[in-house]
Structures are given as C-alpha cells and as structure tokens.
Enzyme design. Structure first.
Site, PDB file in Angstrom:
ATOM      1  N   GLU A 324       0.483 -26.641   1.510  1.00 45.49           N
ATOM      2  CA  GLU A 324       0.830 -27.493   2.658  1.00 45.49           C
ATOM      3  C   GLU A 324       2.123 -28.287   2.422  1.00 45.49           C
ATOM      4  O   GLU A 324       2.189 -29.491   2.652  1.00 45.49           O
ATOM      5  CB  GLU A 324      -0.338 -28.420   3.000  1.00 45.49           C
ATOM      6  CG  GLU A 324      -1.593 -27.644   3.377  1.00 45.49           C
ATOM      7  CD  GLU A 324      -2.735 -28.490   3.921  1.00 45.49           C
ATOM      8  OE1 GLU A 324      -2.855 -29.656   3.527  1.00 45.49           O
ATOM      9  OE2 GLU A 324      -3.506 -27.959   4.733  1.00 45.49           O
ATOM     10  N   ARG A 357      -5.740 -28.248  -8.161  1.00 42.39           N
ATOM     11  CA  ARG A 357      -6.499 -27.831  -6.981  1.00 42.39           C
ATOM     12  C   ARG A 357      -6.252 -26.356  -6.628  1.00 42.39           C
ATOM     13  O   ARG A 357      -5.124 -25.854  -6.766  1.00 42.39           O
ATOM     14  CB  ARG A 357      -6.158 -28.720  -5.791  1.00 42.39           C
ATOM     15  CG  ARG A 357      -6.594 -30.144  -6.033  1.00 42.39           C
ATOM     16  CD  ARG A 357      -6.240 -31.019  -4.869  1.00 42.39           C
ATOM     17  NE  ARG A 357      -7.215 -30.997  -3.806  1.00 42.39           N
ATOM     18  CZ  ARG A 357      -6.920 -30.885  -2.514  1.00 42.39           C
ATOM     19  NH1 ARG A 357      -5.681 -30.692  -2.130  1.00 42.39           N
ATOM     20  NH2 ARG A 357      -7.859 -30.942  -1.602  1.00 42.39           N
ATOM     21  N   LYS A 393     -12.454 -26.261  -3.340  1.00 45.94           N
ATOM     22  CA  LYS A 393     -13.377 -26.882  -2.392  1.00 45.94           C
ATOM     23  C   LYS A 393     -14.657 -26.040  -2.352  1.00 45.94           C
ATOM     24  O   LYS A 393     -14.687 -24.917  -2.874  1.00 45.94           O
ATOM     25  CB  LYS A 393     -12.734 -26.938  -1.010  1.00 45.94           C
ATOM     26  CG  LYS A 393     -11.493 -27.836  -0.966  1.00 45.94           C
ATOM     27  CD  LYS A 393     -10.911 -27.984   0.435  1.00 45.94           C
ATOM     28  CE  LYS A 393      -9.668 -28.889   0.389  1.00 45.94           C
ATOM     29  NZ  LYS A 393      -9.065 -29.150   1.701  1.00 45.94           N
ATOM     30  N   ASP A 398     -11.716 -24.805   4.486  1.00 44.68           N
ATOM     31  CA  ASP A 398     -11.339 -26.222   4.402  1.00 44.68           C
ATOM     32  C   ASP A 398     -12.435 -27.142   4.926  1.00 44.68           C
ATOM     33  O   ASP A 398     -12.279 -27.710   6.017  1.00 44.68           O
ATOM     34  CB  ASP A 398     -10.035 -26.451   5.194  1.00 44.68           C
ATOM     35  CG  ASP A 398      -9.488 -27.860   5.001  1.00 44.68           C
ATOM     36  OD1 ASP A 398      -9.959 -28.546   4.087  1.00 44.68           O
ATOM     37  OD2 ASP A 398      -8.600 -28.251   5.777  1.00 44.68           O
ATOM     38  N   GLU A 420     -14.979 -29.508  -5.519  1.00 42.89           N
ATOM     39  CA  GLU A 420     -14.496 -30.594  -4.641  1.00 42.89           C
ATOM     40  C   GLU A 420     -15.300 -30.587  -3.343  1.00 42.89           C
ATOM     41  O   GLU A 420     -15.300 -29.600  -2.602  1.00 42.89           O
ATOM     42  CB  GLU A 420     -13.000 -30.397  -4.341  1.00 42.89           C
ATOM     43  CG  GLU A 420     -12.423 -31.491  -3.456  1.00 42.89           C
ATOM     44  CD  GLU A 420     -10.906 -31.346  -3.225  1.00 42.89           C
ATOM     45  OE1 GLU A 420     -10.153 -31.106  -4.191  1.00 42.89           O
ATOM     46  OE2 GLU A 420     -10.486 -31.458  -2.063  1.00 42.89           O
ATOM     47  N   GLU A 426     -14.112 -35.293   7.803  1.00 39.00           N
ATOM     48  CA  GLU A 426     -12.913 -34.837   8.501  1.00 39.00           C
ATOM     49  C   GLU A 426     -13.249 -33.889   9.652  1.00 39.00           C
ATOM     50  O   GLU A 426     -12.706 -34.021  10.745  1.00 39.00           O
ATOM     51  CB  GLU A 426     -11.970 -34.144   7.504  1.00 39.00           C
ATOM     52  CG  GLU A 426     -10.765 -33.519   8.177  1.00 39.00           C
ATOM     53  CD  GLU A 426      -9.820 -32.805   7.212  1.00 39.00           C
ATOM     54  OE1 GLU A 426     -10.045 -32.856   5.996  1.00 39.00           O
ATOM     55  OE2 GLU A 426      -8.848 -32.199   7.704  1.00 39.00           O
ATOM     56  N   TRP A 576      -3.368 -22.128  11.421  1.00 37.43           N
ATOM     57  CA  TRP A 576      -3.713 -23.473  11.878  1.00 37.43           C
ATOM     58  C   TRP A 576      -4.224 -23.427  13.324  1.00 37.43           C
ATOM     59  O   TRP A 576      -4.542 -24.460  13.890  1.00 37.43           O
ATOM     60  CB  TRP A 576      -2.499 -24.421  11.770  1.00 37.43           C
ATOM     61  CG  TRP A 576      -2.229 -24.872  10.361  1.00 37.43           C
ATOM     62  CD1 TRP A 576      -3.054 -24.708   9.283  1.00 37.43           C
ATOM     63  CD2 TRP A 576      -1.083 -25.573   9.869  1.00 37.43           C
ATOM     64  NE1 TRP A 576      -2.486 -25.239   8.154  1.00 37.43           N
ATOM     65  CE2 TRP A 576      -1.260 -25.785   8.489  1.00 37.43           C
ATOM     66  CE3 TRP A 576       0.097 -26.032  10.460  1.00 37.43           C
ATOM     67  CZ2 TRP A 576      -0.329 -26.437   7.678  1.00 37.43           C
ATOM     68  CZ3 TRP A 576       1.031 -26.691   9.659  1.00 37.43           C
ATOM     69  CH2 TRP A 576       0.819 -26.895   8.289  1.00 37.43           C
TER      70      TRP A 576
HETATM   71  C1  GCV Z   1      -4.924 -34.120   1.840  1.00 30.79           C
HETATM   72  C2  GCV Z   1      -6.777 -30.271   4.887  1.00 30.79           C
HETATM   73  C3  GCV Z   1      -6.622 -31.645   5.476  1.00 30.79           C
HETATM   74  C4  GCV Z   1      -5.437 -32.369   4.864  1.00 30.79           C
HETATM   75  C5  GCV Z   1      -5.636 -32.418   3.355  1.00 30.79           C
HETATM   76  C6  GCV Z   1      -5.758 -30.997   2.849  1.00 30.79           C
HETATM   77  C7  GCV Z   1      -6.015 -30.954   1.362  1.00 30.79           C
HETATM   78  O1  GCV Z   1      -5.723 -29.456   5.275  1.00 30.79           O
HETATM   79  O2  GCV Z   1      -6.513 -31.552   6.866  1.00 30.79           O
HETATM   80  O3  GCV Z   1      -5.384 -33.651   5.397  1.00 30.79           O
HETATM   81  O4  GCV Z   1      -4.581 -33.085   2.728  1.00 30.79           O
HETATM   82  O5  GCV Z   1      -6.844 -30.369   3.494  1.00 30.79           O
HETATM   83  O6  GCV Z   1      -7.179 -30.871   1.000  1.00 30.79           O
HETATM   84  O7  GCV Z   1      -5.080 -30.999   0.598  1.00 30.79           O
END
Ligand code: GCV
Length: 718
Positions: A324, A357, A393, A398, A420, A426, A576
C-alpha cells in the site's frame, strides 16, 4: 443460530423472577475491573473468611502495583477494609510472593511446580502455612505474581470457589501484543473511539493518567507488549525527540510487564522527502535504504543502539514494507528476507525482534489478491534470521467479516508466524455495531490446516508446537482511543478482553470469555448473564449475514469500510473495487478461486485443497469465496442460492432487531448510563444493518432477476 425468541422469553421470565434492579452510574472507564461488591452471600462469606488478611512479601515497582490492585480489588468485592501486611498474621490469609523475595513462600518448597511456569506463569493454591489455611499466589518473577493477582480477582468476580484452589497457569504464546495504528497527529487509522491515547505534544513532560490505566488493563489480561504507532509509520518516531517521549511510556509500562515496540518506515535512513504526502521519505541523510548497503546497515545499528540506550528492554520493530505505498526492500530489488534480516541483525544483540508483515498484494504477483502473500513468502521460508517473525493476518485478504484461514499458516515451518487479528472493527461496523469477535478468532485458531496431517491447528502453528518455533507471537490491532469508555462501544471492550484472554490461552472457549467479561463488567445475575451471552455469541454470524453471507467479501464502502457499496467499480486498483470480489453476473455470484479459476485452493493442504475446490464439498460459509455459483444452485437447505442469500440477509437483520428487543428488556438490571449507551448503539446498528440488507439485495437482484421472497420480511428466522 441458537439465539431464538423462545430462548429469549425463557431468559427474560427468569430475570423477572430473580434479578435485583441495578442502581449506580458507570461510564465504562473501569472496564472489567470495577470490582463491584459481590452480592452472593454464601460466596461473600467464604471469601471473607478465606482472605481475612493479606500478606505480600518483597519489594519492587510491580509489587507496589500488586499491593494497590489487590487492596482495591478485595476491598471493592468484599466491602471490607483490608490492610496489607508484610508478615504472617494469625488469621487465614492471602499470601503473595516469589520464593526469591518471600520467606513464607520459600518454606513451602514449591520449586517443582514453579519450574514449569516460566517467567510469566503463576500458581494459585489453597494451602496451609504454619498451620494456617491460606491462599497462596506465587511465581518465579514479580510479573507472574501480578498476572496471578489479576487472575484471583477474576475468579472472585466470577464467583468461583477458592476452597480447593490449585491453578497453574502460564501463557501458551510468548509475544502477546497490541498493535496501535495511531498516527503522530493524534488520529487513529481505523480507530473509532476518539483520538490516540498518546499525547505526543505533551510528552515527555506531562504524563496522562490514562497511560497507567491502559497498562493496568493490558496486564490484567497478560498482554505483554504494545506497538504504539501505525504500521503506515511516520519516520519521526525514530528521532531523538520522540525517543525521549517513548522512554517515558516504556518506563511506565515496564512494571506492568509491557514492552514497547515501534512500527518503522523502511526508508527512515533517507533524507526527508520533499513530498510531504509521500510514504517514502526518511529522517536520515542517506540516498538509499537498500538493506544490503553498508551505510544503511550502519544507520540502523546506530539507531537501534540509540533506542536501547533510552529503553533497555525495547521489544523491536513491526514493519509494513512494499505494501500500500509503503517503501521496502523490493524498491532495491531485494527480498523481504533481506529487509527483515538487516533490521534483525541490528536488534539481535539486544534481544529485539522484527515482526515483518505479510500483508502484501502486489498485483504483478498474481491476478488474484488472495494468492499473493503466499506466493511471495513461502519461497523465503528458511531465509529469515532467528529473531524475525513473519506476521500474516488471519485471512488472505483483509480482516473481512469472515475469511478462510490464511494459507501461509502451516506453510512456513522454518519461520515463526505471528498471527495478526483485528480488534478494531474496521469491516465489522466500526464502534457502531455490537459484534463479539471471539468466535471469529476461535474459528481461525481452531482451523485444522492439515500441514502435518490431522490436528495441525492454526493455534498450534501460532503457539509453536506444530513446527517447534523458537519464538511465538500473536498481535491484535487495538480498538482503544480517547473515548471515556476506551473502545467507543461498550461491547467493544469485550473484544479487547477476548483478545487478551485468547492470547494467554487459546484453549478458552468464546462462551467462557463472554461470560467472564459480562460478570466482570455488566452483571452477575445468572439470567442476565445468560441472556447477554446468548446475544453476544450469535452477533458475529449475524453481522456476516447482513453484510457478506456465504463467503462474500470486500463489498463495503470504498475507503471508509462501513456501509455497503457492492456496485463500487472504479478505482486506481481493481482489487480495491467491490465488483472484483463478488463478480456478479446474470448466471450467478462469487469469485472462482477453484482450479478452473484462480486456483487459490491449491495453496491449502489436502484435504482442504480438494474440499474447497469442489463446489459440492466446499463449506457453504466459504462458497462464494471459492466459487462462482449459479443463482439456482441448490444449497444445503434445499433452497436455491438466490433464496438462501435473501434469507441470510434477512436473518442477519432480524438478529439485530432481536438483540435490540432483548437489551430493552434488561433495562432494570443494567447500569443506567451503560444501558442508554448500548440502546442508542443498537438503534443505529439495526438501521444500518437494514441498509446493508436492502442495498445488497437490490443490487444483486439486478443480476439475478429474481424476486426477493416477501415472506421473510416480518418473520423471525431460526
Ligand atoms: C494500516 C487495510 C486497511 C488499512 C491498513 C492496512 C494494513 O488496507 O484498510 O487502513 O493500514 O489494511 O493492514 O496495513
């Protein structure tokens, strides 16, 4: 769904008969540690007799905290004054100490038991000391005593007998961390409970009282580390000015057993970027951040040394790299292992770790986002230094309301994987929806990967027992903020609580955790507890139903991730958009990840590979994740997919309506302030769940061209 109208009526009748109305005011600040006086007369008598005096031997900052906590807790729960002694008095006593600092404990000769407890474990035992019946809390180190003390208070808040107490407890996972996504300007990425807890502009001079309360709450659960800044890290966190501020926090957290960690920006050694909005600048003077460059390595070594000079027990770095827009080793044609190892080398002499990560999804790697991290990381297994975690994760996309487990679990036997989880909601209704997340985390932890045959559960990957990892870890993205009640929604506290309890012991059930939390936070009335627990236990499945049933995912409002936006189709990145994930057309719905599609199913071990791959054997909860399914496909219920989809959306909303009615019936038994707060949240929750249902169904209907069955509307659906 077990939660039904009949259950509800039954519970409510019981409540009316047996509960005493509640009178007090509670703004939620005390979390699960309000220590309200016990009302069960038998237990109260038992506890008062068993704990008529308290002896705590030894001296340290942690022991000072224990003295305060035990005094506060026992006096609150028992409603008596309890002086703390340093020598044994003649009455029945609670005795707390380590053999190192307590003569009384040393004489008990518990070394055989203590050997198994490690640095953080504790023993609580009912035992005679010099002929006097006593309750003992002991451990090898003071931090174990603190965890043991909190556990004793938890037992009492839950009204369990101490008569034959014999509890040995030690954490199954070594690093149990909160990850804060807090920005340096006080905002929180994906935070829904106000501003950041950290007041950088006041530190180091002014110390907010909340820092200590935060540490205390975490210690009560056994959380032993905190990454205080967002993974989208601002490099200023590594400047001398901020290290001085961090030192104050670290000093405060230390006696609570909490280590401080930092998220770092990989490009930190670079000159500050001219573009203020770029995620790429640094704080250094170098022209490169190449991990194999000697100056870069030296820069990190010097920086790490500087940190340890101020914070001798600093925990290490969390890194989001090449994800990102964040910089990383691939900018220099180096691998994730090269990047992680450079930092690990700098941290190793001090005992620090790197948490690298695995949240990467470079579109060049594969057309299917779900496959990318696996393809990037599995080939690197065995190439990381010993003090590196790779941190995936729970699922491959996500933090969706439900995802199948990340295929990396089980696939990196030589690399400790740190799981994670996301406590902040969110994608699950922010702090507006009541969603208890323990069942989601348990589904992940209890998933059998079959990596080494049967019983290769994710929890065994994470606790290291499957691959014999040399270090183990779990992280939860925090849901705390400056709101008076910490989490925005009072029930958000239950998720913080659940994360901590599962991090300590992943074998605990969601029900046990919910019940503990309710008794400690809301009410000890058995019928009230049963009713609220029942609400909580079905709340996650309900949320999945009104948002993304049957394996749907990522169809929420772009960027904001709160409401529905299934028609979202235009973005700078295909992955996205919502249409990328649901792939609706006139024939059906879902992402074909089977061997005839993206073949993401091949990343799982047999028998899952085959089960997921086959539309007939794929569990329905993941059906639209792995398959593009015809609108007329017959489901387990005998209904066609379209009808089942409609039913799920209605079922989800009906559950929320039912939660709202149930909560209304509890008015007399819940603190007024909390009652009103939750009632208002549930009203929003219900309204927005209906928006989810109606938006998604009317969108999908354009493709299915089938009527939405009318009979669902006003009925309760089991
Ligand atoms: C901290 C998703 C979230 C982002 C977050 C990202 C991540 O894309 O929307 O806000 O950024 O995950 O875990 O790095």
């Amino acid at each position: 769904m077990k939660y039904s109208l009949q259950n509800m009526f039954f519970s409510l009748c019981c409540i009316i008969v047996s509960a005493c109305p509640m009178v007090s005011a509670d703004d939620g600040y005390d979390l699960w540690m309000s220590y309200r006086k016990l009302d069960d007369a038998t237990r109260l008598k038992e506890y008062r007799q068993a704990l008529s005096s308290v002896v705590i031997q030894g001296d340290s900052e942690t022991l000072r905290i224990i003295r305060e906590e035990v005094k506060k807790g026992l006096e609150g729960l028992l409603g008596v004054d309890l002086p703390i002694h340093s020598t044994l008095v003649t009455s029945k006593a609670l005795v707390i100490g380590t053999p190192k600092q307590s003569q009384l404990i040393q004489e008990l000769n518990l070394s055989k038991e203590l050997v198994t407890l490690g640095h953080e474990g504790f023993l609580i035992r009912s035992i005679k000391i010099k002929g006097i019946p006593s309750i003992v809390i002991t451990a090898n180190d003071d931090i174990g005593l603190l965890y043991g003390s909190f556990h004793l208070l938890r037992i009492m808040q839950n009204g369990q007998s101490l008569a034959d107490a014999d509890i040995c407890s030690s954490p199954k996972i070594q690093y149990r961390l909160l990850n804060h996504w807090d920005n340096m300007d006080g905002s929180i990425e994906r935070g829904y409970a106000g501003k950041s807890l950290w007041k950088w502009n006041e530190l180091p001079e002014t110390i907010d009282m909340r820092y200590q309360d935060y540490a205390r709450a975490n210690a009560s659960l056994g959380i032993n580390g905190t990454v205080v800044n967002s993974v989208n890290a601002n490099p200023i966190i590594l400047t001398a000015e901020y290290i001085a501020k961090l030192k104050v926090l670290a000093n405060l957290f230390r006696p609570y057993g909490i280590k401080l960690f930092l998220s770092i920006r990989f490009s930190s050694p670079l000159r500050p970027s001219s573009n203020r909005n770029s995620r790429r600048g640094g704080i250094g003077i170098l022209e490169t951040a190449d991990p194999l460059d000697l100056d870069v390595r030296r820069w990190w070594k010097d920086k790490v040394k500087e940190i340890y000079q101020s914070i001798p027990d600093f925990g290490g770095f969390l890194v989001k790299a090449n994800s990102e827009g964040m910089p990383g080793p691939q900018d220099y044609k180096r691998s994730h292992a090269d990047g992680a190892n450079m930092l690990a080398e700098a941290l190793a002499p001090y005992g620090g770790v790197v948490m690298w990560r695995a949240f990467v999804y470079d579109a060049k790697v594969d057309a299917d986002r779900a496959k990318r991290a696996y393809k990037e990381f599995v080939p690197l297994d065995g190439q990381f230094r010993a003090n590196v975690f790779v941190q995936p994760k729970n699922g491959p996309i996500d933090f969706q309301p439900r995802e199948p487990v990340h295929p990396l679990f089980g696939a990196m036997p030589k690399t400790p994987l740190m799981l994670e989880l996301q406590i902040t909601q969110e994608y699950l209704g922010h702090s507006k929806h009541l969603v208890f997340l323990a069942p989601m985390w348990k589904e992940c932890l209890d998933f059998d990967t079959y990596a080494k045959g049967q019983d290769s559960y994710v929890c065994r990957v994470v606790d290291g027992s499957l691959h014999d990892y040399s270090m183990t870890g779990i992280a939860g993205v925090a849901n705390t903020g400056s709101d008076r009640n910490w989490c925005g929604h009072l029930f958000g506290q239950a998720n913080w609580y659940a994360f901590g309890r599962l991090a300590w012991d992943h074998k605990l059930s969601s029900e046990e955790i919910a019940e503990e939390w309710i008794r400690m936070t809301l009410s000890r009335n058995n019928d009230v507890v049963r009713t609220i627990k029942s609400m909580m236990m079905g709340s996650w499945e309900a949320c999945i139903n009104y948002m993304t049933p049957l394996g749907l995912h990522h169809i929420m409002q772009a960027g904001f991730h709160y409401g529905p936006q299934p028609g979202y189709a235009r973005s700078s990145r295909l992955d996205w958009t919502s249409v990328y994930y649901h792939r609706t057309d006139s024939l059906g719905l879902g992402f074909d990840r089977s061997s005839s599609g993206s073949n993401a199913t091949s990343q799982y071990f047999p028998p899952w590979r085959k089960r997921f791959d086959n539309i007939g054997t794929c569990p329905e909860k993941y059906l639209l994740w792995f398959h593009h399914v015809s609108w007329d496909q017959k489901m387990e219920s005998g209904r066609a997919l379209w009808e089942e989809l409609c039913l799920r959306y209605y079922k989800g909303v009906n559950y929320v309506k039912e939660m709202r009615r149930t909560w209304a019936s509890l008015e007399k038994y819940i603190d007024e302030e909390i009652y009103v707060h939750v009632q208002e949240k549930l009203a929003t929750h219900e309204k927005d769940a209906m928006i989810w249902r109606d938006t998604c169904l009317s969108y999908f209907q354009k493709f299915s061209d089938r009527p939405i069955p009318v009979f669902f509307d006003n009925s309760i659906i089991e």
